[in-house]
Enzyme design. Structure first.
Site, short mmCIF file in Angstrom:
data_model
loop_
_atom_site.label_atom_id
_atom_site.label_comp_id
_atom_site.label_asym_id
_atom_site.label_seq_id
_atom_site.Cartn_x
_atom_site.Cartn_y
_atom_site.Cartn_z
N GLU A 135 6.54 42.03 -29.61
CA GLU A 135 7.77 41.33 -30.04
C GLU A 135 7.41 39.77 -30.09
O GLU A 135 6.95 39.13 -29.02
CB GLU A 135 8.69 41.65 -29.25
CG GLU A 135 10.07 40.93 -29.80
CD GLU A 135 11.45 40.98 -28.92
OE1 GLU A 135 12.37 40.83 -29.37
OE2 GLU A 135 11.12 41.43 -27.54
N GLU B 185 20.90 43.55 -28.89
CA GLU B 185 20.46 42.74 -27.70
C GLU B 185 21.15 41.45 -27.65
O GLU B 185 20.70 40.14 -28.11
CB GLU B 185 18.99 42.51 -27.68
CG GLU B 185 18.63 41.97 -26.26
CD GLU B 185 16.94 41.80 -26.55
OE1 GLU B 185 16.24 42.34 -25.36
OE2 GLU B 185 16.46 41.34 -27.25
#
Length: 267
Positions: free
Chosen positions: A146, A245
Site C-alpha cells: 500500500e 478506514e
C-alpha cells in the site's frame, strides 16, 4: 454495487475491540478489517466473526516495533528473518480467520538516503515480498502493498501508485497486489477517477480503502465526491472490498448516513 468492510481499528472505538464486531454487524456490515489481530487469540476472533455473520477481509502482517514508531520492516535490510517469522504468524491467523488478504508494510526510510541505499531498500523489499507471496500462495492468500502519504507517515518507503504497481510487476507473483487507499492517493497525487480506470482493470488492485480528505473522517466529508467514485468502481466491475478506514467525527453509527443513503439509492 461496491461492498464495504468496517475498519475496526478506527471505527467503533467507543466499544472495546472485541465488541466492535457486533456493533459493525448491527449497522449492516458484512465484513471487517483492522490493523493487527495478534493481541487476541485467533479462536476468539473467529468466534466473534461467526457469531455476527462477518467475514474477515484484511489485516496487516506484524510491522516490527509499532509502539516504538516502526511502520513495517519489509524494506529494511537486515530484518529478513523477522519479516519471514512475521509472515508465518500472519498466515496462521489468516488460515484461522479465513482471511484472503494480508498487507505487508514496507517501513520507514531516511529521507536523505543515497541512490545506493534506496536501491538496497527496494531490493530487500522485492525479495521479502517474493518470499511472502510464494508462501502465501500455498494457502490461497494474497499479499498486498500500500502506498501511504508522507504527511500522515513521514518517511514511508512507498508513496505513489505507479511505484507500487512497478513493485508488483517486478516481483511477478499473481497473488501480490496493490491496496489502493483513495485517501492516501488523493493526498499524494489526486486524479482518482483516472487512477481507478487505469489500475483496476489490470487486476493488480486487490483491495480499496476510503476516508474523507483532508481530515480522515467520514468519506463524504471533505473534497472527495464519493458517490461519483463509488459509481466508477461499480462501472469497472471491481469485485473486492472497500475498507472504511476513517475516524468517525462523533460516534461511528451516528456518522453512517453516507452509507445508509448510498445503499438506499442503489437498492
Amino acid at each position: 454495487m461496491p461492498r464495504f468492510a468496517a475498519n475496526l481499528s478506527m471505527m467503533y472505538t467507543e466499544h472495546d475491540f472485541l465488541d466492535r464486531f457486533a456493533a459493525a454487524s448491527a449497522d449492516g456490515f458484512e465484513a471487517v478489517e483492522y490493523l493487527f489481530p495478534y493481541a487476541y487469540d485467533a479462536k476468539e476472533l473467529r468466534r466473534r466473526l461467526d457469531d455476527n455473520g462477518l467475514r474477515q477481509v484484511l489485516f496487516n502482517a506484524p510491522p516490527g516495533a509499532w509502539e516504538s514508531g516502526e511502520r513495517g520492516i519489509a524494506a529494511l535490510p537486515g530484518r529478513e528473518a523477522e519479516v519471514r517469522s512475521g509472515i508465518e504468524r500472519a498466515l496462521e491467523y489468516a488460515a484461522a480467520l479465513d482471511c484472503p488478504r494480508v498487507h505487508v508494510m514496507a517501513g520507514l526510510v531516511q529521507p536523505d538516503a543515497t541512490p545506493a541505499q534506496s536501491a538496497k531498500h527496494r531490493d530487500t523489499y522485492l525479495a521479502n515480498l517474493a518470499w511472502a507471496a510464494e508462501r502465501a500462495a500455498t494457502m490461497g492468500v494474497d499479499i498486498l502493498v500500500e502506498p501511504i502519504n508522507g504527511r500522515d507517515m513521514p518517511g514511508y518507503f512507498l508513496n505513489r501508485q505507479a511505484d507500487a504497481h512497478a513493485v508488483v510487476r517486478d516481483v511477478g507473483a499473481s497473488n501480490l497486489k496493490v491496496q489502493l487507499d483513495l485517501y492516501h492517493c488523493q493526498i499524494v497525487e489526486g486524479d482518482l477517477t483516472a487512477t481507478l480506470r487505469r489500475d483496476v482493470p489490470t487486476g493488480r488492485v486487490g483491495h480499496l480503502q476510503i476516508a474523507g480528505v483532508p481530515d480522515r473522517h467520514e468519506p463524504d466529508v471533505g473534497e472527495l465526491n464519493v458517490r461519483h467514485l463509488f459509481g466508477v468502481i461499480d462501472d469497472l466491475g471491481f469485485d473486492g472490498w472497500i475498507g472504511c478506514e476513517y475516524i468517525p467525527r462523533a460516534g461511528t453509527s451516528e456518522g453512517l448516513a453516507w452509507l445508509t443513503d448510498y445503499r438506499g439509492e442503489n437498492a
